[in-house]
Design a protein around this motif. Sequence first.
Motif, mmCIF file in Angstrom:
data_model
loop_
_atom_site.group_PDB
_atom_site.id
_atom_site.type_symbol
_atom_site.label_atom_id
_atom_site.label_comp_id
_atom_site.label_asym_id
_atom_site.label_seq_id
_atom_site.Cartn_x
_atom_site.Cartn_y
_atom_site.Cartn_z
ATOM 1 N N UNK A 254 -77.687 43.039 74.058
ATOM 2 C CA UNK A 254 -76.523 42.793 74.916
ATOM 3 C C UNK A 254 -75.796 41.488 74.613
ATOM 4 N N UNK A 255 -76.535 40.486 74.142
ATOM 5 C CA UNK A 255 -75.932 39.154 73.946
ATOM 6 C C UNK A 255 -76.212 38.620 72.538
ATOM 7 N N UNK A 256 -75.834 39.353 71.502
ATOM 8 C CA UNK A 256 -76.162 38.908 70.137
ATOM 9 C C UNK A 256 -75.494 37.587 69.742
ATOM 10 N N UNK A 257 -74.352 37.283 70.324
ATOM 11 C CA UNK A 257 -73.646 36.050 69.975
ATOM 12 C C UNK A 257 -74.252 34.819 70.644
ATOM 13 N N UNK A 258 -75.060 35.023 71.677
ATOM 14 C CA UNK A 258 -75.659 33.903 72.394
ATOM 15 C C UNK A 258 -77.068 33.573 71.919
ATOM 16 N N UNK A 259 -77.673 34.463 71.159
ATOM 17 C CA UNK A 259 -79.058 34.285 70.724
ATOM 18 C C UNK A 259 -79.158 33.040 69.850
ATOM 19 N N UNK A 260 -80.165 32.208 70.138
ATOM 20 C CA UNK A 260 -80.395 31.032 69.299
ATOM 21 C C UNK A 260 -81.777 31.139 68.651
ATOM 22 N N UNK A 261 -82.145 30.110 67.922
ATOM 23 C CA UNK A 261 -83.418 30.126 67.196
ATOM 24 C C UNK A 261 -84.625 30.180 68.128
ATOM 25 N N UNK A 262 -84.508 29.574 69.288
ATOM 26 C CA UNK A 262 -85.614 29.606 70.255
ATOM 27 C C UNK A 262 -85.854 31.038 70.731
ATOM 28 N N UNK A 263 -84.775 31.769 70.997
ATOM 29 C CA UNK A 263 -84.909 33.171 71.404
ATOM 30 C C UNK A 263 -85.579 33.991 70.305
ATOM 31 N N UNK A 264 -85.133 33.782 69.073
ATOM 32 C CA UNK A 264 -85.731 34.527 67.951
ATOM 33 C C UNK A 264 -87.213 34.209 67.804
ATOM 34 N N UNK A 265 -87.560 32.933 67.928
ATOM 35 C CA UNK A 265 -88.964 32.536 67.824
ATOM 36 C C UNK A 265 -89.791 33.154 68.943
ATOM 37 N N UNK A 266 -89.315 33.082 70.167
ATOM 38 C CA UNK A 266 -90.051 33.666 71.289
ATOM 39 C C UNK A 266 -90.214 35.179 71.104
ATOM 40 N N UNK A 267 -89.156 35.842 70.675
ATOM 41 C CA UNK A 267 -89.213 37.282 70.439
ATOM 42 C C UNK A 267 -90.210 37.586 69.318
ATOM 43 N N UNK A 268 -90.195 36.781 68.263
ATOM 44 C CA UNK A 268 -91.128 36.982 67.149
ATOM 45 C C UNK A 268 -92.577 36.788 67.595
ATOM 46 N N UNK A 269 -92.820 35.804 68.439
ATOM 47 C CA UNK A 269 -94.181 35.576 68.940
ATOM 48 C C UNK A 269 -94.668 36.750 69.790
ATOM 49 N N UNK A 270 -93.779 37.292 70.595
ATOM 50 C CA UNK A 270 -94.132 38.464 71.405
ATOM 51 C C UNK A 270 -94.412 39.659 70.499
#
Length: 119
Positions: A87-103
Amino acid sequence: MKKTYSVNKIAFLLLVSLFSVSQTAYSQKKIIKQLSQQRYHEIVNANQNKTVARKKGYVYQRALAFSFAQMAMPEKAYDAYFELLEKYPNNIDDVDRLQFALVARQMELYGVSDSLLLQ
């Protein structure tokens, strides 16, 4: 008479829009305060334990996804982060990607995790 009516209408619309902005700012401040105080259960309960935030917006969906991750609920966190990314691809930052990757790693989805980290 007509000019007074349009001036009043403009003033009213301005007042309504300012009220709306202040309500949004207060609401976002509240969710950020809950996160800083590690009140993850309250955030999840406010969203009825669903993976899509009841209030629309990047901040709310991110807080919900992070809360699920901190509560060791990887399946729900994965779904919430997926929703965030969708829903918010333009707002995603590196912290979001890292958290998602850890999950994703917790769920043994190593391909997804690696692709998120390499973006």
